[in-house]
Design a protein around this motif. Structure first.
Motif, PDB file in Angstrom:
ATOM      1  N   THR A  87       0.826  -1.201   0.000  1.00 39.10           N
ATOM      2  CA  THR A  87       0.000   0.000   0.000  1.00 39.10           C
ATOM      3  C   THR A  87       0.862   1.254   0.000  1.00 39.10           C
ATOM      4  OG1 THR A  87      -1.701   1.221   1.230  1.00 39.10           O
ATOM      5  CG2 THR A  87      -0.147  -0.060   2.523  1.00 39.10           C
ATOM      6  N   VAL A  88       0.364   2.331  -0.562  1.00 44.33           N
ATOM      7  CA  VAL A  88       1.110   3.594  -0.615  1.00 44.33           C
ATOM      8  C   VAL A  88       0.739   4.505   0.552  1.00 44.33           C
ATOM      9  CG1 VAL A  88       1.263   3.502  -3.124  1.00 44.33           C
ATOM     10  CG2 VAL A  88      -0.638   4.731  -2.069  1.00 44.33           C
ATOM     11  N   MET A  89      -0.206   4.069   1.402  1.00 47.05           N
ATOM     12  CA  MET A  89      -0.702   4.943   2.459  1.00 47.05           C
ATOM     13  C   MET A  89       0.383   5.475   3.400  1.00 47.05           C
ATOM     14  SD  MET A  89      -3.688   5.985   2.171  1.00 47.05           S
ATOM     15  CE  MET A  89      -3.825   6.732   3.789  1.00 47.05           C
ATOM     16  N   PRO A  90       1.354   4.651   3.846  1.00 47.79           N
ATOM     17  CA  PRO A  90       2.396   5.215   4.725  1.00 47.79           C
ATOM     18  C   PRO A  90       3.130   6.395   4.089  1.00 47.79           C
ATOM     19  CG  PRO A  90       2.454   2.828   4.812  1.00 47.79           C
ATOM     20  CD  PRO A  90       1.493   3.184   3.709  1.00 47.79           C
ATOM     21  N   ALA A  91       3.418   6.276   2.784  1.00 45.03           N
ATOM     22  CA  ALA A  91       4.105   7.384   2.094  1.00 45.03           C
ATOM     23  C   ALA A  91       3.195   8.607   1.985  1.00 45.03           C
ATOM     24  CB  ALA A  91       4.547   6.932   0.704  1.00 45.03           C
ATOM     25  N   VAL A  92       1.918   8.371   1.724  1.00 46.18           N
ATOM     26  CA  VAL A  92       0.951   9.473   1.632  1.00 46.18           C
ATOM     27  C   VAL A  92       0.833  10.188   2.971  1.00 46.18           C
ATOM     28  CG1 VAL A  92      -1.493  10.038   1.287  1.00 46.18           C
ATOM     29  CG2 VAL A  92      -0.366   8.405  -0.245  1.00 46.18           C
ATOM     30  N   ILE A  93       0.780   9.415   4.068  1.00 49.39           N
ATOM     31  CA  ILE A  93       0.671  10.002   5.405  1.00 49.39           C
ATOM     32  C   ILE A  93       1.899  10.845   5.727  1.00 49.39           C
ATOM     33  CG2 ILE A  93       0.582   9.463   7.870  1.00 49.39           C
ATOM     34  CD1 ILE A  93      -2.088   9.142   6.389  1.00 49.39           C
ATOM     35  N   GLU A  94       3.073  10.378   5.309  1.00 44.13           N
ATOM     36  CA  GLU A  94       4.296  11.164   5.526  1.00 44.13           C
ATOM     37  C   GLU A  94       4.226  12.488   4.768  1.00 44.13           C
ATOM     38  OE1 GLU A  94       6.868  10.776   7.644  1.00 44.13           O
ATOM     39  OE2 GLU A  94       5.581   9.169   8.417  1.00 44.13           O
ATOM     40  N   LEU A  95       3.674  12.436   3.560  1.00 39.38           N
ATOM     41  CA  LEU A  95       3.488  13.669   2.790  1.00 39.38           C
ATOM     42  C   LEU A  95       2.560  14.625   3.529  1.00 39.38           C
ATOM     43  CD1 LEU A  95       3.667  15.447   0.245  1.00 39.38           C
ATOM     44  CD2 LEU A  95       1.823  14.053  -0.735  1.00 39.38           C
ATOM     45  N   TYR A  96       1.452  14.086   4.052  1.00 36.74           N
ATOM     46  CA  TYR A  96       0.496  14.922   4.795  1.00 36.74           C
ATOM     47  C   TYR A  96       1.156  15.562   6.015  1.00 36.74           C
ATOM     48  CZ  TYR A  96      -3.332  12.780   2.092  1.00 36.74           C
ATOM     49  OH  TYR A  96      -4.164  12.374   1.085  1.00 36.74           O
TER      50      TYR A  96
END
Length: 230
Positions: free
Chosen positions: A1-10
């Motif tokens: 999943t890409v969610m961890p990277a997205v959360i870091e961006l947020y």
């Protein structure tokens, strides 16, 4: 999943030294909603999110699998609902029975999916330190100005204000269509001479919508023109 990277961006955007400028350009809600996503995410949730997605997909496939024999046709759930507006009450009743029979015949599978969703979602809530899924469910709605207490108050207003009004509307509808009492299979049959139908085809409706948006303001006119063109 890409969610961890997205959360870091947020997180980077929220903590950015340009947070003030971001808010000025995009409004208060932009970073506020990103914070929602950060608060509700935990790496430990990923297996549960995957399980939730599998169960949701199973439900969607089950609904899409409907093949309901009715009036010489084989219909999906949407197709059989057309007969809920039929002038003949017996046909409306039969259509609703055919519709509900699909759910009854798949009751065991649906209960299995719903039970699985309740279990996995409650576990997700607990992983975030909540008693159950409810607080996370509200977070998933991404609402910034009202929550569980306000929704409970709204439900009570519906009970006190809207339910009596709807009862009066159903009484009027019963008289209009000539029945003693509105049953569930009567609800969609509103007028004895037929329910309202759309005037014109898709192109006509788009043109009328375009006209409406131009009458609202130059900005909405420009926007709808762009939407239609692209």
């Amino acid at each position: 999943t890409v969610m961890p990277a997205v959360i870091e961006l947020y997180k980077t955007l929220i903590q950015s030294s340009f947070a003030k400028e971001i808010t000025e350009d995009y409004g208060d809600q932009f970073l506020f909603k990103l914070q929602f996503e950060v608060d509700k995410f935990n790496d430990d949730l990923i297996p549960f999110m995957q399980k939730e997605a599998q169960l949701t997909t199973s439900y969607q496939k089950l609904m899409a699998s409907a093949k309901i024999p009715f009036e010489g046709e084989t219909l999906n759930l949407y197709g059989v609902q057309k007969y809920f507006e039929h002038p003949n009450r017996e046909i409306r009743k039969k259509a609703f029975k055919a519709y509900s029979d699909f759910y009854h015949s798949n009751e065991e599978k649906m209960e299995e999916i719903f039970a699985g969703l309740i279990e996995v979602r409650n576990e997700m809530g607990k992983k975030l330190g909540f008693e159950n899924y409810i607080p996370l469910g509200y977070m998933n709605q991404r609402r910034s100005d009202y929550g569980q207490e306000q929704v409970a108050a709204f439900r009570e207003q519906v009970r006190q204000e809207l339910v009596p009004l709807c009862s009066k509307l159903y009484e009027a509808q019963a008289k209009r269509i000539g029945v003693d009492k509105i049953m569930v299979y009567d609800e969609a049959f509103i007028f004895p001479d037929g329910n309202p139908e759309l005037i014109g085809d898709e192109a006509f409706l788009v043109k009328e919508a375009q006209k409406m948006y131009h009458e609202l303001s130059p900005e909405t006119g420009e926007f709808i023109d762009f939407m239609i063109e692209h």
